[in-house]
Design a protein around this motif. Structure first.
Motif, PDB file in Angstrom:
ATOM      1  N   GLN A   3       0.841  -1.177   0.000  1.00 22.41           N
ATOM      2  CA  GLN A   3       0.000   0.000   0.000  1.00 22.41           C
ATOM      3  C   GLN A   3       0.879   1.230   0.000  1.00 22.41           C
ATOM      4  O   GLN A   3       2.005   1.216   0.491  1.00 22.41           O
ATOM      5  CB  GLN A   3      -0.927   0.029   1.219  1.00 22.41           C
ATOM      6  CG  GLN A   3      -2.228  -0.721   1.005  1.00 22.41           C
ATOM      7  CD  GLN A   3      -3.301  -0.335   1.994  1.00 22.41           C
ATOM      8  OE1 GLN A   3      -3.044  -0.214   3.173  1.00 22.41           O
ATOM      9  NE2 GLN A   3      -4.528  -0.164   1.523  1.00 22.41           N
ATOM     10  N   PHE A  88      -8.037   9.422  -3.010  1.00 21.03           N
ATOM     11  CA  PHE A  88      -7.119   8.292  -3.039  1.00 21.03           C
ATOM     12  C   PHE A  88      -6.049   8.508  -4.095  1.00 21.03           C
ATOM     13  O   PHE A  88      -6.347   8.913  -5.216  1.00 21.03           O
ATOM     14  CB  PHE A  88      -7.849   6.986  -3.393  1.00 21.03           C
ATOM     15  CG  PHE A  88      -8.761   6.474  -2.331  1.00 21.03           C
ATOM     16  CD1 PHE A  88     -10.123   6.690  -2.406  1.00 21.03           C
ATOM     17  CD2 PHE A  88      -8.261   5.758  -1.259  1.00 21.03           C
ATOM     18  CE1 PHE A  88     -10.979   6.204  -1.428  1.00 21.03           C
ATOM     19  CE2 PHE A  88      -9.101   5.265  -0.272  1.00 21.03           C
ATOM     20  CZ  PHE A  88     -10.465   5.499  -0.355  1.00 21.03           C
ATOM     21  N   PHE A 101      -3.143   1.153  -3.939  1.00 19.34           N
ATOM     22  CA  PHE A 101      -3.825   2.328  -3.423  1.00 19.34           C
ATOM     23  C   PHE A 101      -3.234   2.824  -2.112  1.00 19.34           C
ATOM     24  O   PHE A 101      -2.704   2.050  -1.306  1.00 19.34           O
ATOM     25  CB  PHE A 101      -5.301   2.014  -3.149  1.00 19.34           C
ATOM     26  CG  PHE A 101      -6.147   1.993  -4.377  1.00 19.34           C
ATOM     27  CD1 PHE A 101      -6.327   0.837  -5.103  1.00 19.34           C
ATOM     28  CD2 PHE A 101      -6.756   3.157  -4.815  1.00 19.34           C
ATOM     29  CE1 PHE A 101      -7.107   0.817  -6.245  1.00 19.34           C
ATOM     30  CE2 PHE A 101      -7.545   3.149  -5.960  1.00 19.34           C
ATOM     31  CZ  PHE A 101      -7.709   1.979  -6.669  1.00 19.34           C
ATOM     32  N   GLY A 102      -3.339   4.134  -1.883  1.00 17.32           N
ATOM     33  CA  GLY A 102      -3.153   4.682  -0.558  1.00 17.32           C
ATOM     34  C   GLY A 102      -4.427   4.483   0.244  1.00 17.32           C
ATOM     35  O   GLY A 102      -5.459   4.090  -0.297  1.00 17.32           O
ATOM     36  N   LYS A 103      -4.366   4.777   1.536  1.00 17.74           N
ATOM     37  CA  LYS A 103      -5.536   4.575   2.404  1.00 17.74           C
ATOM     38  C   LYS A 103      -6.520   5.728   2.340  1.00 17.74           C
ATOM     39  O   LYS A 103      -7.593   5.669   2.931  1.00 17.74           O
ATOM     40  CB  LYS A 103      -5.096   4.341   3.842  1.00 17.74           C
ATOM     41  CG  LYS A 103      -4.434   2.994   4.061  1.00 17.74           C
ATOM     42  CD  LYS A 103      -4.255   2.699   5.532  1.00 17.74           C
ATOM     43  CE  LYS A 103      -3.714   1.287   5.732  1.00 17.74           C
ATOM     44  NZ  LYS A 103      -3.593   0.933   7.162  1.00 17.74           N
TER      45      LYS A 103
ATOM     46  N   TYR B  35     -12.602  -5.072  -5.567  1.00 15.05           N
ATOM     47  CA  TYR B  35     -11.961  -4.535  -4.376  1.00 15.05           C
ATOM     48  C   TYR B  35     -12.950  -4.577  -3.218  1.00 15.05           C
ATOM     49  O   TYR B  35     -14.155  -4.454  -3.398  1.00 15.05           O
ATOM     50  CB  TYR B  35     -11.541  -3.076  -4.586  1.00 15.05           C
ATOM     51  CG  TYR B  35     -10.490  -2.866  -5.633  1.00 15.05           C
ATOM     52  CD1 TYR B  35     -10.842  -2.636  -6.960  1.00 15.05           C
ATOM     53  CD2 TYR B  35      -9.136  -2.874  -5.302  1.00 15.05           C
ATOM     54  CE1 TYR B  35      -9.876  -2.413  -7.932  1.00 15.05           C
ATOM     55  CE2 TYR B  35      -8.166  -2.664  -6.258  1.00 15.05           C
ATOM     56  CZ  TYR B  35      -8.540  -2.435  -7.574  1.00 15.05           C
ATOM     57  OH  TYR B  35      -7.583  -2.228  -8.531  1.00 15.05           O
ATOM     58  N   GLN B  37     -13.687  -2.540   0.409  1.00 14.09           N
ATOM     59  CA  GLN B  37     -13.365  -1.314   1.134  1.00 14.09           C
ATOM     60  C   GLN B  37     -13.976  -1.369   2.520  1.00 14.09           C
ATOM     61  O   GLN B  37     -15.192  -1.506   2.680  1.00 14.09           O
ATOM     62  CB  GLN B  37     -13.880  -0.076   0.379  1.00 14.09           C
ATOM     63  CG  GLN B  37     -13.447   1.225   1.010  1.00 14.09           C
ATOM     64  CD  GLN B  37     -13.852   2.429   0.195  1.00 14.09           C
ATOM     65  OE1 GLN B  37     -14.819   2.395  -0.562  1.00 14.09           O
ATOM     66  NE2 GLN B  37     -13.096   3.510   0.318  1.00 14.09           N
ATOM     67  N   GLY B  40     -11.484   3.301   6.728  1.00 17.75           N
ATOM     68  CA  GLY B  40     -10.111   3.597   7.090  1.00 17.75           C
ATOM     69  C   GLY B  40      -9.078   2.660   6.508  1.00 17.75           C
ATOM     70  O   GLY B  40      -7.898   2.777   6.828  1.00 17.75           O
ATOM     71  N   GLN B  41      -9.523   1.726   5.661  1.00 18.11           N
ATOM     72  CA  GLN B  41      -8.584   0.738   5.122  1.00 18.11           C
ATOM     73  C   GLN B  41      -8.256   0.950   3.656  1.00 18.11           C
ATOM     74  O   GLN B  41      -7.478   0.220   3.090  1.00 18.11           O
ATOM     75  CB  GLN B  41      -9.164  -0.674   5.281  1.00 18.11           C
ATOM     76  CG  GLN B  41      -9.280  -1.138   6.710  1.00 18.11           C
ATOM     77  CD  GLN B  41      -7.929  -1.274   7.365  1.00 18.11           C
ATOM     78  OE1 GLN B  41      -6.988  -1.783   6.757  1.00 18.11           O
ATOM     79  NE2 GLN B  41      -7.805  -0.811   8.593  1.00 18.11           N
ATOM     80  N   GLY B  42      -8.854   1.904   3.016  1.00 20.94           N
ATOM     81  CA  GLY B  42      -8.617   2.050   1.594  1.00 20.94           C
ATOM     82  C   GLY B  42      -9.229   0.895   0.823  1.00 20.94           C
ATOM     83  O   GLY B  42     -10.160   0.238   1.285  1.00 20.94           O
ATOM     84  N   LEU B  43      -8.703   0.619  -0.348  1.00 14.68           N
ATOM     85  CA  LEU B  43      -9.225  -0.441  -1.218  1.00 14.68           C
ATOM     86  C   LEU B  43      -8.252  -1.610  -1.243  1.00 14.68           C
ATOM     87  O   LEU B  43      -7.059  -1.424  -1.471  1.00 14.68           O
ATOM     88  CB  LEU B  43      -9.416   0.088  -2.649  1.00 14.68           C
ATOM     89  CG  LEU B  43     -10.666   0.897  -2.936  1.00 14.68           C
ATOM     90  CD1 LEU B  43     -10.620   2.252  -2.264  1.00 14.68           C
ATOM     91  CD2 LEU B  43     -10.848   1.051  -4.432  1.00 14.68           C
ATOM     92  N   ARG B  44      -8.776  -2.795  -1.022  1.00 11.21           N
ATOM     93  CA  ARG B  44      -7.943  -3.991  -1.055  1.00 11.21           C
ATOM     94  C   ARG B  44      -8.427  -4.925  -2.161  1.00 11.21           C
ATOM     95  O   ARG B  44      -9.623  -5.162  -2.305  1.00 11.21           O
ATOM     96  CB  ARG B  44      -7.984  -4.697   0.304  1.00 11.21           C
ATOM     97  CG  ARG B  44      -7.312  -3.906   1.417  1.00 11.21           C
ATOM     98  CD  ARG B  44      -7.277  -4.685   2.713  1.00 11.21           C
ATOM     99  NE  ARG B  44      -8.589  -4.841   3.308  1.00 11.21           N
ATOM    100  CZ  ARG B  44      -8.856  -5.648   4.315  1.00 11.21           C
ATOM    101  NH1 ARG B  44      -7.894  -6.389   4.847  1.00 11.21           N
ATOM    102  NH2 ARG B  44     -10.080  -5.730   4.806  1.00 11.21           N
ATOM    103  N   PHE B  88     -17.961  -2.667   1.810  1.00 13.63           N
ATOM    104  CA  PHE B  88     -18.385  -2.042   0.559  1.00 13.63           C
ATOM    105  C   PHE B  88     -17.531  -2.660  -0.543  1.00 13.63           C
ATOM    106  O   PHE B  88     -16.305  -2.632  -0.468  1.00 13.63           O
ATOM    107  CB  PHE B  88     -18.165  -0.527   0.670  1.00 13.63           C
ATOM    108  CG  PHE B  88     -18.769   0.285  -0.433  1.00 13.63           C
ATOM    109  CD1 PHE B  88     -18.026   1.257  -1.075  1.00 13.63           C
ATOM    110  CD2 PHE B  88     -20.085   0.105  -0.814  1.00 13.63           C
ATOM    111  CE1 PHE B  88     -18.592   2.042  -2.084  1.00 13.63           C
ATOM    112  CE2 PHE B  88     -20.659   0.878  -1.812  1.00 13.63           C
ATOM    113  CZ  PHE B  88     -19.900   1.849  -2.449  1.00 13.63           C
TER     114      PHE B  88
END
Lengths: 111, 111
Positions: A3, A88, A101-103, B35, B37, B40-44, B88
Motif C-alpha cells: 500500500q 485516493f 492504493f493509498g488509504k 476490491y 473497502q 479507514g482501510q482504503g481499497l484492497r 463495501f
C-alpha cells in the motif's frame, strides 16, 4: 499486499483555503492516479500522470508525478463545499495490472 | 452511455449463505477487478481478470470466488467461508494502459 503511504489521513479546512496531500512509495510506478470518492459511491478519476516530473491540472486541481517516480502530490486551490470526500492516490506498474492504493485522505470543508 | 454497473446496491447475507455480487461493463475493457473497502482501510484487491476465462487472486481472496465467462461480466461470490463479509465492494475495469474506472459499489451486510 503493498500500500502507498498517503498523508494526511484527514483534513478540516475553511472554504476558500488551499489543500495539499501526498503519496509516497518504496517502489517505482509508471503511472500515478488520483481519485475522489463521495459517500456510498465508487471512486472517480480526477487526474492521471504518466511521466516523471509531469505536472497536470484539472480545474482547481493540480497533481505532480515525482521525479523519483516514488511519489506524487495533489493540490486543490480555493476549496469549496463540494470538494468534501475521500481522495485516493494509486500507483500502476504497467498495463492491466492491479492498482496499488493509498488509504485515502478524508477532506472536510467548513463553510 | 458506457459504464460499469454493479448490482444490487445493498445486499444482506444470512449466516452460512453464499451471495453473488454482479458487475457488468459495456466499455469493451479487457481487465476487470474486485476490491473490498472497509472504513479507514482504503481499497484492497480481492480478484482480478485480465482476459476472459482467466483470473488471479489478489491480496484478500480467501472466502471469495469469481468467474469470467464473458468479457462484459465478472461476478463475485462471497462464500460462507468469508467470516467477516460486511464491507463495501467495488468493481472496476480497464483497457491497455488506461486508468481503471469504477462502478458505484455494493454494500454487503450480515443479518
Amino acid at each position: 499486499g503493498q500500500q502507498l503511504n498517503q498523508s494526511p489521513q484527514s483534513m478540516f479546512i475553511q472554504e476558500g483555503e488551499d489543500v495539499s496531500m501526498n503519496c509516497t512509495s518504496s517502489s517505482i510506478f509508471n503511472t500515478w492516479l488520483w481519485y475522489k470518492q463521495d459517500p456510498g459511491e465508487g471512486p472517480v478519476l480526477l487526474i492521471a500522470l504518466y511521466k516523471a516530473g509531469e505536472l497536470t491540472s484539472n480545474g482547481r486541481l493540480t497533481a505532480q508525478f515525482g521525479t523519483t517516480r516514488k511519489d506524487s502530490f495533489l493540490n486543490i486551490s480555493a476549496s469549496i463545499p463540494s470538494d468534501v470526500g475521500i481522495y485516493f492516490c494509486a500507483g500502476l506498474f504497467s498495463g492491466n495490472t492491479p492498482l496499488v492504493f493509498g488509504k485515502g485522505t478524508r477532506l472536510s470543508v467548513i463553510a | 452511455d458506457g459504464g460499469i454497473t454493479q448490482s444490487p446496491k445493498y445486499l444482506f447475507r444470512k449466516e452460512g449463505q453464499n451471495v453473488t455480487l454482479s458487475c457488468e461493463q459495456n466499455l469493451n475493457h479487457d481487465a476487470m477487478y474486485w476490491y473490498r473497502q472497509d472504513p479507514g482501510q482504503g481499497l484492497r484487491l480481492i480478484y482480478y481478470s485480465q482476459i476472459v476465462n482467466d483470473f488471479q487472486k489478489g491480496d484478500i481472496a480467501e472466502g471469495y470466488s469469481v468467474s469470467r465467462e464473458k468479457k462484459e461480466s465478472f461476478p463475485l461470490t462471497v462464500t460462507s467461508a468469508q467470516k467477516n463479509p460486511t464491507a463495501f465492494y467495488l468493481c472496476a475495469s480497464s483497457i491497455d494502459y488506461q486508468p481503471q474506472h469504477f462502478g458505484d459499489g455494493t454494500r454487503l451486510s450480515i443479518l
